[in-house]
Structure formats: structure tokens, C-alpha cells
Design a protein around this motif. Structure first.
Motif, PDB file in Angstrom:
ATOM      1  N   ILE A 441       0.857  -1.191   0.000  1.00 39.96           N
ATOM      2  CA  ILE A 441       0.000   0.000   0.000  1.00 39.96           C
ATOM      3  C   ILE A 441       0.890   1.237   0.000  1.00 39.96           C
ATOM      4  N   TYR A 442       0.614   2.130  -0.936  1.00 35.84           N
ATOM      5  CA  TYR A 442       1.385   3.368  -1.090  1.00 35.84           C
ATOM      6  C   TYR A 442       0.484   4.570  -0.799  1.00 35.84           C
ATOM      7  N   ARG A 443       1.112   5.603  -0.244  1.00 40.24           N
ATOM      8  CA  ARG A 443       0.397   6.866  -0.003  1.00 40.24           C
ATOM      9  C   ARG A 443       1.240   8.021  -0.528  1.00 40.24           C
ATOM     10  N   PHE A 444       0.569   8.965  -1.186  1.00 38.06           N
ATOM     11  CA  PHE A 444       1.227  10.134  -1.761  1.00 38.06           C
ATOM     12  C   PHE A 444       0.523  11.397  -1.284  1.00 38.06           C
ATOM     13  N   LYS A 445       1.299  12.432  -1.079  1.00 39.16           N
ATOM     14  CA  LYS A 445       0.719  13.705  -0.648  1.00 39.16           C
ATOM     15  C   LYS A 445      -0.145  14.303  -1.751  1.00 39.16           C
ATOM     16  N   ALA A 446      -1.017  15.212  -1.346  1.00 39.69           N
ATOM     17  CA  ALA A 446      -1.865  15.897  -2.318  1.00 39.69           C
ATOM     18  C   ALA A 446      -0.995  16.591  -3.364  1.00 39.69           C
ATOM     19  N   GLY A 447      -1.271  16.339  -4.627  1.00 39.19           N
ATOM     20  CA  GLY A 447      -0.505  16.945  -5.706  1.00 39.19           C
ATOM     21  C   GLY A 447       0.765  16.225  -6.064  1.00 39.19           C
ATOM     22  N   GLU A 448       1.168  15.221  -5.270  1.00 37.45           N
ATOM     23  CA  GLU A 448       2.407  14.486  -5.553  1.00 37.45           C
ATOM     24  C   GLU A 448       2.158  13.452  -6.644  1.00 37.45           C
ATOM     25  N   LYS A 449       3.133  13.291  -7.524  1.00 39.84           N
ATOM     26  CA  LYS A 449       3.035  12.315  -8.594  1.00 39.84           C
ATOM     27  C   LYS A 449       3.119  10.899  -8.019  1.00 39.84           C
ATOM     28  N   ASN A 477      -5.713  15.390   4.171  1.00 44.96           N
ATOM     29  CA  ASN A 477      -6.666  15.709   3.107  1.00 44.96           C
ATOM     30  C   ASN A 477      -5.978  15.738   1.735  1.00 44.96           C
ATOM     31  N   GLY A 478      -6.618  15.095   0.776  1.00 43.68           N
ATOM     32  CA  GLY A 478      -6.120  15.115  -0.592  1.00 43.68           C
ATOM     33  C   GLY A 478      -5.056  14.097  -0.904  1.00 43.68           C
ATOM     34  N   ALA A 499      -6.872   6.256  -5.387  1.00 39.99           N
ATOM     35  CA  ALA A 499      -8.021   6.719  -4.618  1.00 39.99           C
ATOM     36  C   ALA A 499      -7.610   7.953  -3.853  1.00 39.99           C
ATOM     37  N   VAL A 500      -8.348   9.032  -3.991  1.00 36.52           N
ATOM     38  CA  VAL A 500      -8.033  10.301  -3.330  1.00 36.52           C
ATOM     39  C   VAL A 500      -8.894  10.448  -2.082  1.00 36.52           C
ATOM     40  N   LEU A 501      -8.254  10.810  -0.987  1.00 37.11           N
ATOM     41  CA  LEU A 501      -8.963  10.982   0.279  1.00 37.11           C
ATOM     42  C   LEU A 501      -9.474  12.422   0.391  1.00 37.11           C
ATOM     43  N   LYS A 502     -10.752  12.567   0.651  1.00 33.12           N
ATOM     44  CA  LYS A 502     -11.355  13.876   0.830  1.00 33.12           C
ATOM     45  C   LYS A 502     -11.900  13.997   2.247  1.00 33.12           C
TER      46      LYS A 502
END
Length: 504
Positions: A441-449, A477-478, A499-502
Motif C-alpha cells: 500500500i502506497y500513499r502520496f501527498k496531495a498533488g504528488e506524482k 486531506n487530498g 483513490a483520493v482521500l477527501k
């Protein structure tokens, strides 16, 4: 496992300069990060003989928890110290290092190996079953072996050397027996690897090996008894390798030889070193095993500091990497020596610099540390270095494409829902995947590629193929999530749609 300060390898002892390897290194996404858990003489586990089963289990869980915090992803668990067993399904008697008496099962009954495998896999750690093939007793006291121990039922299979009994490697029936013991474990248990240490023929003492009668019977095609002895070990390794891979393709076979194969002065293919050699002293031709493809990884015990005259770390690191023959090299490192007041060990950056050096070598895929207690005791602050620096981010196990390569199907329907200050991830498959063993499972910051090649984006590695949800307690967020699937050999498939977290 050999504790090297006991060996007289040095030429002259003096002060050594440690190379300045201080440049920042990004931890690799794939790296073997192993630790030996030694059971012989209760070095690491259990802490003493005769503990109740619950206490043994609690100790092992605590050990694994600490290594999980340190980023360790592979456990070498010693399950056969000397023709005995730390597991239930064995023809050999229970080890005295468990219940305190040879042949006595843990009380109340449980299977330590199955327990260890399950607990390691829960933590996304491989478990490699560590066998000592030839050592039969740790001393000559009759009280330390049970009535049905193999030294009593087949005394003709053994010779005494020093204070121990050893299987005679020259006997075909001995090789057949040892292979049968190991293959029972391969068939019965969900292990990830079979692992040998450096003990083959015994380390040389004052006496000659008492195997000349066996040589006269079985070695007539060899002019040199030493070549015959190496042939005996080679035959065991070759047949066992074929047997393991025929039984279970995903089970890896690795050996941790003594740090010097041969010295350059004795062989043009040897290393720039001047110490005891595994080839001559132990009749262990590790270079041949890798060249012939009989092992999947070689794990040399380079338990020496930089610029040590008899066995310089930097020269041996280079030699083993140059003689891998496209198989994996994991460097055995001596954490137990970290507090020694001699040679390069006086510099407490010795071990960190060794890790930095091996990471600079593209033909080296990781490390294994001896031993578990030395790491968890944080000798010279090395455990701190692993947690804060070297193993700060998770790592997948290196791929062994010669054992098999697949691309598991990407999970579908990934969703990220924020509730109670947590992100709840769920996913599914349109049809049941055949080769999925676990997930990343990977997580990326909002706006990060989205870039799944950066280990700092990995938040979870799981070896649970049934997993379909995950809770992230540090979401923002994001942020975006993607998931990939792993097969049993840790080959990674395509990533899911993000999947984007809102957070409303």
C-alpha cells in the motif's frame, strides 16, 4: 555461526583508518534485511531452557516486534542446532534448548516453527529455516542426547573431533539422511527458505580428521583426500538444491559461508586476504556453489572491519560481489563485535559504514546480522541507526527471477473513506486472483506524482492474500493511495487506480 574473535587470523593488530562514507543514500525499495535468531546454547531464543510454552512464545513475539520496528524483513531461525529439532514434525528428538531436556516437547505442547512462521508472516517477514547439517552434538556428555538420538541409533555414521560428534560427510547414507530431514521441513512447513551457516567439516583443531577409512572405501577416484571432502559437501549441496526446487519452486536455498573462500596467494581467483579459508579448512567450495547455480543466495560472514590485514572488509565485499554469478549476495555482519576495543571496532561508525559500502555495490542485495540479541540490545547504537536511517522506510525482498516471475493482477475498486479521524481503505477483485500472496500500500501527498519506486511512499507491506481493507491513522486531506499485489516470490504487479482521500 562462528564467533570470529576466537580465530587467530590476525597478522598484526594495530590502528586502522575507517573510510569516510558519509554521503546520503536513499534506501533501496528492495533489500534483504535479515537477522539470525540463534537457538544453540540459548544465544538468542528462548532466553533459557525449560521456559513454559507461553513464555517462549511471548519472548519470540517481542523479538519479532523489535525487529519489525527496525525494518527487518527476513528471519533466519535456527531450528536444527545439532541433529535435534525445534519443531514438531521431525524424526529427530526435541532440542534440549527448549524444554531443558533432550527429547522433551515444549509444555504445554505447541510447534515453535509453525508459530514462528505465522508470526513472521504477520509482520511481512520471510522465515528461512536455519539448519546445521553436520554437527551432531554440542559436547560429548551422554546426558545431552536422548535415547533415540541418531548418534545412538547409528553410531557408525559419526566421528568425534574435539569435544563434539559430527556426521561423517563421506558416507552416502549420511547425505541421504540429512537431505530427508531438511526435505521433511520443506514439505511440511510454509517456510520461505532453507539456510545453512558456515559449519561443514569442523573448524580445524590440533588433531587430524578421523575419516581416512571412509576415504579408502569411497574416495578411490580422488587422488587427494581434500578434494574428496569437498566433493562430499558439494554433492549434498547439489542434491539438496535440486530437491528443494523440485518440491517447492518458491523456497529459496542460501548458505552463509566463512568470509574468505580462498586467499589470492593460494588461488588466482581468491581474495586479497591472508586468513583461514573456508575452501581449505572447512572443505566448503562456496564459489563453486554459486557458479553452478546450486544456491539462490550466498551470505558470506564478513565479520571483519575495514582494512583488517588478514581479512579486509572492503576487499572481501568486492570479491563476493564479483563472484556471485548472477545470484544474490547478502553480507553477514557482526553486530556482536560492535563494542570490541580492538582494530576498526573502536570506531562506532564501523557497522554503519559497512552498510553504506555494501549499498554502493550494485551486485549486493542486503545484509544479515549476527545475532538477534546484539541488534535488540542496540550495541553501539546500531539498532538506532537502522530505525532512524538505514531502514527508516520499508523494503520489499529482492526478486529472484530465476525462480519464477509473474505480474499479479492489480486490485480494483480501491476506495478511501475518512471517518473518525482515520482513512479506511477497501478494495476488491473482479475475479479471484490465482497468484496473489500479499499487498503493498502506497500513499502520496496531495498533488504528488504517483511513483511506486520510492520506498518512502510505502505505508504497508502485507503477506496476507485475504486482506481487503486497511486503516491509515496518519492520513491527510487530498492524499492519494494505490495498491499493488505480490506473488509468493515477492514479484510485484501493476498498481490499482488511485483513490483520493477527501476530508469534509
Amino acid at each position: 555461526m562462528r564467533l570470529l574473535p576466537c580465530l587467530t587470523l590476525a597478522l598484526l593488530l594495530g590502528l586502522f583508518i575507517i573510510p569516510n562514507i558519509t554521503n546520503a543514500q536513499t534506501p533501496p525499495k528492495r533489500e534483504f534485511r535479515g537477522v539470525w535468531i540463534a537457538t544453540v546454547q540459548n544465544i538468542d531464543w528462548p532466553s533459557k531452557r525449560g521456559l513454559a510454552s507461553g513464555a517462549q512464545q511471548q519472548e519470540l513475539v517481542q523479538i519479532l516486534n523489535e525487529h519489525e520496528k527496525s525494518g527487518i524483513n527476513a528471519i533466519m531461525l535456527q531450528i536444527r542446532p545439532s541433529a535435534d529439532a525445534l519443531y514438531a514434525n521431525s524424526k529427530e528428538p526435541w532440542s534440549l534448548f527448549l524444554a531443558g531436556k533432550p527429547g522433551l516437547a515444549p509444555q504445554p505442547f505447541y510447534d515453535p516453527l509453525k508459530f514462528a512462521i505465522d508470526e513472521a508472516h504477520k509482520r511481512a517477514m520471510e522465515l528461512h529455516a536455519w539448519f546445521n547439517p553436520y554437527r551432531a552434538t554440542n559436547d560429548l556428555a551422554d546426558s545431552n542426547v536422548s535415547a533415540n538420538h541418531i548418534t545412538r541409533t547409528h553410531p557408525e555414521w559419526f566421528f568425534t573431533y574435539g569435544s563434539k560428534k559430527y556426521f561423517n560427510p563421506g558416507l552416502p547414507e549420511v547425505r541421504k539422511y540429512i537431505i530427508s530431514i531438511i526435505m521433511d521441513v520443506v514439505h511440511r512447513y510454509d517456510i520461505d527458505g532453507v539456510h545453512f551457516d558456515d559449519y561443514f567439516y569442523p573448524y580445524p583443531g590440533k588433531d587430524k580428521l578421523p575419516d581416512t577409512t571412509t576415504y579408502a572405501q569411497y574416495g578411490t577416484s580422488f587422488n587427494d583426500i581434500n578434494d574428496w571432502r569437498r566433493h562430499n559437501v558439494d554433492t549434498l549441496i547439489h542434491v539438496l538444491s535440486d530437491s528443494i526446487h523440485a518440491a517447492k519452486k518458491h523456497v529459496k536455498f542460501g548458505i552463509s559461508p566463512f568470509g574468505i573462500w580462498r586467499n589470492l596467494k593460494d588461488d588466482p581467483n581468491g581474495s586479497v586476504s591472508n586468513g583461514l579459508s573456508g575452501y581449505s579448512a572447512l572443505y566448503a567450495d562456496a564459489r563453486r556453489w554459486t557458479q553452478a547455480g546450486w544456491v539462490d543466495y550466498v551470505n558470506p560472514q564478513i565479520y571483519f572491519p575495514f582494512y583488517y590485514p588478514a581479512a579486509p572488509y572492503e576487499k572481501l565485499l568486492e570479491w563476493w560481489s564479483n563472484n556471485a554469478f548472477n545470484k544474490h549476495v547478502y553480507i553477514g555482519q557482526a553486530v556482536y563485535r560492535a563494542m570490541e576495543n580492538r582494530e576498526g571496532w573502536r570506531d562506532k561508525q564501523q557497522l554503519p559504514n559497512q552498510v553504506r559500502a555494501l549499498r554502493k555495490n550494485a551486485r549486493v542485495q542486503g545484509s544479515v546480522y549476527f545475532s538477534s540479541k546484539s541488534v535488540t540490545d542496540n550495541l553501539a547504537g546500531f539498532q538506532d541507526s537502522l530505525r532512524a536511517n538505514f531502514y527508516k522506510y520499508p523494503a520489499l525482498l529482492p526478486q529472484m527471477i530465476w525462480l519464477g516471475e509473474s505480474v499479479p493482477m492489480a486490485p480494483s475498486g480501491l476506495k478511501a473513506v475518512y471517518s473518525n479521524s482515520k482513512a479506511q481503505l477497501t478494495w476488491q477483485y473482479s475475479k479471484r486472483p490465482a497468484n496473489v500472496y500479499g499487498y503493498v500500500i502506497y500513499r502520496f501527498k496531495a498533488g504528488e506524482k504517483v511513483d511506486i519506486y520510492k520506498p518512502q511512499n510505502v505505508i504497508k507491506i502485507s503477506f496476507d492474500k485475504t486482506l481487503r481493507s486497511y486503516t491509515d491513522t496518519t492520513a491527510s486531506n487530498g492524499c492519494k493511495y494505490v495498491i499493488t499485489a505480490l506473488d509468493r516470490l515477492k514479484n510485484e504487479g501493476y498498481s490499482s487506480k488511485p483513490a483520493v482521500l477527501k476530508i469534509r
